[in-house]
Design an enzyme around this catalytic site. Structure first.
Site, PDB file in Angstrom:
ATOM      1  N   PRO A 180       0.761  -1.250  -0.032  1.00  0.00           N
ATOM      2  CA  PRO A 180       0.070  -0.029   0.038  1.00  0.00           C
ATOM      3  C   PRO A 180       0.999   1.384   0.017  1.00  0.00           C
ATOM      4  O   PRO A 180       1.844   1.251   0.314  1.00  0.00           O
ATOM      5  CB  PRO A 180      -0.663  -0.053   1.066  1.00  0.00           C
ATOM      6  CG  PRO A 180      -0.625  -1.389   1.649  1.00  0.00           C
ATOM      7  CD  PRO A 180       0.708  -1.852   1.227  1.00  0.00           C
ATOM      8  N   PRO A 181       0.164   2.300  -0.381  1.00  0.00           N
ATOM      9  CA  PRO A 181       1.090   3.654  -0.389  1.00  0.00           C
ATOM     10  C   PRO A 181       1.566   4.011   1.353  1.00  0.00           C
ATOM     11  O   PRO A 181       0.790   3.610   2.001  1.00  0.00           O
ATOM     12  CB  PRO A 181       0.103   4.592  -0.996  1.00  0.00           C
ATOM     13  CG  PRO A 181      -0.923   3.900  -1.595  1.00  0.00           C
ATOM     14  CD  PRO A 181      -1.060   2.738  -0.688  1.00  0.00           C
ATOM     15  N   SER A 240     -15.049 -12.582  -1.603  1.00  0.00           N
ATOM     16  CA  SER A 240     -14.692 -12.802  -0.150  1.00  0.00           C
ATOM     17  C   SER A 240     -15.852 -12.229   0.893  1.00  0.00           C
ATOM     18  O   SER A 240     -15.867 -12.531   1.933  1.00  0.00           O
ATOM     19  CB  SER A 240     -13.483 -12.110   0.527  1.00  0.00           C
ATOM     20  OG  SER A 240     -13.334 -10.877   0.066  1.00  0.00           O
ATOM     21  N   GLY A 292       6.635   2.881   2.584  1.00  0.00           N
ATOM     22  CA  GLY A 292       8.364   2.833   2.642  1.00  0.00           C
ATOM     23  C   GLY A 292       9.113   2.298   1.511  1.00  0.00           C
ATOM     24  O   GLY A 292      10.173   1.596   1.515  1.00  0.00           O
ATOM     25  N   LYS A 293       8.366   2.014   0.275  1.00  0.00           N
ATOM     26  CA  LYS A 293       8.791   1.068  -0.693  1.00  0.00           C
ATOM     27  C   LYS A 293      10.033   2.207  -1.567  1.00  0.00           C
ATOM     28  O   LYS A 293      11.158   1.387  -1.694  1.00  0.00           O
ATOM     29  CB  LYS A 293       7.963   0.934  -1.742  1.00  0.00           C
ATOM     30  CG  LYS A 293       6.778   0.063  -1.289  1.00  0.00           C
ATOM     31  CD  LYS A 293       5.923  -0.547  -2.476  1.00  0.00           C
ATOM     32  CE  LYS A 293       4.974   0.964  -2.883  1.00  0.00           C
ATOM     33  NZ  LYS A 293       4.025   1.632  -1.809  1.00  0.00           N
ATOM     34  N   THR A 294       9.810   3.356  -1.759  1.00  0.00           N
ATOM     35  CA  THR A 294      10.838   4.167  -2.401  1.00  0.00           C
ATOM     36  C   THR A 294      11.918   4.146  -1.598  1.00  0.00           C
ATOM     37  O   THR A 294      13.163   4.182  -1.998  1.00  0.00           O
ATOM     38  CB  THR A 294      10.093   5.417  -2.877  1.00  0.00           C
ATOM     39  OG1 THR A 294       9.032   5.263  -3.727  1.00  0.00           O
ATOM     40  CG2 THR A 294      11.030   6.225  -3.516  1.00  0.00           C
ATOM     41  N   LYS A 318      -6.141  -7.763   5.679  1.00  0.00           N
ATOM     42  CA  LYS A 318      -7.526  -7.841   6.466  1.00  0.00           C
ATOM     43  C   LYS A 318      -7.535  -7.699   8.150  1.00  0.00           C
ATOM     44  O   LYS A 318      -8.387  -6.902   8.485  1.00  0.00           O
ATOM     45  CB  LYS A 318      -8.504  -8.930   6.021  1.00  0.00           C
ATOM     46  CG  LYS A 318      -8.825  -8.892   4.429  1.00  0.00           C
ATOM     47  CD  LYS A 318      -9.613 -10.204   3.871  1.00  0.00           C
ATOM     48  CE  LYS A 318      -9.953 -10.136   2.444  1.00  0.00           C
ATOM     49  NZ  LYS A 318     -10.575 -10.978   1.727  1.00  0.00           N
TER      50      LYS A 318
END
Length: 794
Positions: A365-366, A687, A369-371, A730
């Site tokens: 998710p945004p 789901s 800390g990916k970048t 979830k």
């Protein structure tokens, strides 16, 4: 074309016959008192002219409506034309020239015959005269504009100005001026059809202003072109003189400073042999080219790109695993799985520098800390870091570049990033790879297949360079919010590392260690000036942000810092400590409330768990029943799969009505409505099947669902609960929302190992395989002969 104004003659008052032959013309409009030559080539109209000359020499000249239409007989003409008299007839090689003098405007009322030419019934038209100061002012304006146009037009004689001055009547003045100018045919016809003299002058002044602007524009363009030609000729003469002087002095072979500079750079630059040969050939071609040639700049730019790229320049890796671990821990809290994988990658690179490692893809998710992970990897390895965003890129030329034949061509973003890094082994982050566009304009994801394949990218070819560039030393990292939009061949080339949302305790630690110090410093405070207590942070996390990442949390901390900065600017001093009771003062009323118990206290409402690209979320499923005719209504922007889940749930309940204690005829005279709130947000997926069935069962049995209980799972017609995805997201969303118990498919029990231990202790999990178990846990419903087995499963 000749035009002249006639003196007042008896012909002006000549009585016109009621019927006259019609001469249709394509582009000419004749005005009363004017003389105009007309070319006639059609045999039928030549016969008509002969007959007219033998009689009274009178005819009507009318313009054809569509000059581009195919030859049709008779042609469609305008209803207003000009009655005229033939003055002269001259035969030439091209055809017969008929000189016609206009007498009066006429209206063509009716076409009496069409063969061999048209005979029309006509009515003479008279001008609607006006007088006064306004008419005089309009005539003066017409004269002035006409004079300026004649002065600017080389093909109009100056005598026309005096001729216009001699016309004292406004109507004839307008006719004379418009017949003289080379206006568009429809504008002339519009003037001809305007009988009101005042309106005629208004339209004429508008047309004259337009014509004057065109004349001025044409004059400006001619002057600019002339200046350009003069400048080019002057430079040409000077260059020729310079060549002659250099030849006399014996220095005619001296090269320009540009060429000397490029040769010096090429001599010092370390290049692969293929690139050096191309550069030398291009430089030799450039030296023979005139600097004024259009291709000179293109060739020079191409050489600059070759000489600026780091073909053989690399940064030396400083791989220290312990130091790398400290760097990763310094910038990121937790994320142990991702960190361990990065450290494993670095360890292999240390043991075997030639190892062609995988392409890492961080998915999550945004705000997770990916970048920043990519930046930390570059820091840990001692490499340069380059980031490009692929969001919205729709053209493969953005990746591979444009060919040099295009104006303004440049290399693609990959080569541009390498040039920016000044190293051929940077850490290269391709951000938002799932946002690549793919439509009729192109498919950039296909261009990335070669870039992100360790077996192919050692010879990456950019369309602009047309040389192979070695990308095998580059460490590529991609980021995405979702895996599904990434094409399968591209996904196959990447090793996926998932970053899921953070727990409340993790957010608390990250805020304390990273977010608060950063925001305090950015807002101009010392670290000791502002302190936010943990109880206040928990309140912000629970009641002001409900997200998987940390961006909104940092924004709220920034908002508190801004409010404190204002207090300081207003004169307040001392150390600021923010407690839980101060949060509302700075951030306003809470945005989220734990209203779970209140919303589920009535029958017909169940809480489900959903996966979203920004992490997990909870959703409420509401069901109600009213008198009707056996219809099922589904609202809340539900997708097809979700609608089918609702129909399957209803069918199961109808089949099990007796066992569940539900009246078997409950559906015969009732409508059932299922709604999933947040109706503006589209929802889909299987789901929610278990949740929908539970909500319906709660409605029909009039028993409310157990409070603070959420559920997920796909349901079949036979009541089997099937596994679903996104369990970790979830569960984290349930934890954020205050859920205490979760029902999930038994086959998803293995996914609970990824849940942090603290959350596993806070939430009670119920793995189930059948809907009977779900209804017993959620509603306390007993089924004949199955109670013992359900308790064991629960």
């Amino acid at each position: 074309m000749e035009h002249q104004q006639l003196k007042d003659t008896d012909e002006k008052d000549q009585k016109l016959p009621e019927v006259l032959p019609v001469l249709p013309v394509r582009d000419s409009v004749i005005f009363p008192r004017m003389v105009i030559p007309l070319m006639v080539r059609d045999e039928d109209y030549l016969k008509m002219v002969d007959q007219v000359l033998q009689r009274d020499k009178l005819l009507v000249v009318a313009m054809i409506k569509d000059p581009d239409a195919s030859e049709r007989r008779p042609p469609e003409i305008h209803s207003v034309g000009t009655a005229g008299v033939i003055l002269k007839l001259t035969k030439t090689e091209e055809g017969t020239v008929v000189v016609v003098q206009g007498i009066s405007r006429v209206k063509i009322k009716d076409i009496l015959s069409t063969e061999p030419f048209q005979q029309a019934k006509i009515v003479p038209l008279e001008d609607i005269e006006h007088s006064g100061k306004e008419i005089e002012a309009m005539m003066t304006s017409t004269w002035n504009l006409f004079k300026q146009i004649v002065d600017l037009s080389p093909h109009l004689p100056a005598e026309l100005i005096q001729l216009a001055r001699n016309v004292e009547q406004p109507g004839p003045l307008a006719d004379m001026v418009v017949s003289t100018l080379n206006l568009e045919r429809n504008k002339k016809q519009e003037i001809l059809e305007t009988l009101d003299v005042k309106e005629r002058l208004k339209k004429l002044i508008l047309f004259l202003n337009e014509e004057l602007e065109l004349q001025k524009m044409g004059r400006r363009i001619q002057e600019q072109v002339k200046k350009g030609i003069d400048k080019s000729q002057r430079e040409y003469y000077l260059r020729e003189q310079l060549k002659a002087i250099q030849k006399e002095l014996g220095i005619d072979k001296e090269e320009s400073p540009d060429i000397q500079e490029l040769k010096e750079r090429l001599k010092k630059k370390a290049l692969p042999e293929a690139a050096r040969q191309v550069a030398e050939k291009e430089l030799e071609r450039l030296s023979k080219m005139s600097p004024m040639a259009p291709e000179y700049t293109v060739s020079r730019t191409y050489l600059d790109w070759i000489l600026d790229l780091p073909w053989l320049e690399s940064t030396e890796d400083t791989i220290d695993i312990n130091r790398a671990k400290k760097v990763l821990d310094k910038h990121h809290y937790n994320l142990e799985k991702v960190k361990n994988r990065i450290l494993e990658y670095l360890a292999v690179r240390k043991l075997n520098p030639e190892h062609k490692g995988p392409i890492l893809c961080f998915v999550g998710p945004p705000g997770t800390g990916k970048t920043s992970l990519g930046k930390a990897i570059a820091e840990a390895m001692g490499r340069k870091f380059v980031r490009i965003s692929l969001g919205g890129v729709r053209d493969e030329a953005e990746i591979r570049g444009h060919r040099r034949t295009y104006v303004g061509a440049l290399p693609g973003r990959i080569i541009q990033g390498i040039k920016k890094a000044k190293s051929n082994n940077p850490v290269f982050m391709l951000d938002e790879v799932d946002k690549l566009g793919m439509d009729f304009r192109g498919d950039p994801s296909s261009a990335l297949l070669e870039v992100l394949d360790p077996e192919q990218n050692h010879s990456f070819s950019d369309h602009y360079l047309e040389l192979e560039f070695d990308l095998s030393k580059v460490m590529f990292i991609t980021t995405a919010n979702q895996l599904d939009p990434i094409p399968a061949p591209l996904r196959d080339r990447m090793e996926v590392l998932e970053l899921v949302g953070y727990t409340e305790d993790e957010k608390l630690q990250i805020a304390t260690k990273f977010l608060i110090p950063r925001q305090v410093t950015e807002h101009g405070f010392k670290r000791s000036q502002v302190s936010i207590r943990k109880c206040a942070l928990r309140k912000i996390i629970r009641e002001y942000t409900r997200e998987a990442g940390l961006r909104n949390l940092e924004r709220e901390i920034g908002a508190i810092c801004r409010a404190i900065a204002r207090e300081v600017a207003e004169g307040k001093k001392g150390r600021f400590v923010v407690s839980a009771k101060d949060v509302e003062k700075y951030l306003g009323k809470p945005k989220f409330t734990h209203d779970m118990a209140e919303r589920t206290s009535v029958p017909g409402i169940a809480v489900g768990l959903a996966w979203t690209p920004t992490g997990g979320d909870i959703l409420f499923v509401e069901a109600t029943m009213m008198p009707g005719e056996k219809s099922l209504v589904l609202t809340g922007q539900l997708g097809d799969v979700m609608k089918e889940s609702a129909q399957a749930a209803l069918s199961y309940l109808r089949s099990k009505a007796e066992e569940l204690g539900i009246p078997e005829d409950f559906y015969k005279q009732h409508d059932i409505h299922i709604h999933v709130p947040a109706g503006a947000i589209p929802k889909d997926g299987p789901s929610a099947g278990v949740t929908m069935l539970t909500a319906l069962a709660s409605l029909l049995t009039k028993k409310p669902v157990k409070p603070r209980l959420a559920m997920t799972g796909e349901v079949t017609l036979r009541g089997t609960v099937l596994p679903v995805g996104g369990i970790k997201e979830k569960v984290l969303a349930a934890s954020r929302s205050g859920i205490k118990e979760i029902i999930l498919p038994k086959d998803n029990q293995k996914d609970l190992e990824e849940i942090p231990e603290k959350i596993r202790k806070q939430i009670k999990f119920h793995p189930v395989g059948r809907m009977e178990e779900v209804l017993e846990i959620a509603l306390g419903l007993n089924h004949k002969g199955k109670r013992h087995r359900r308790k064991k499963a629960a």
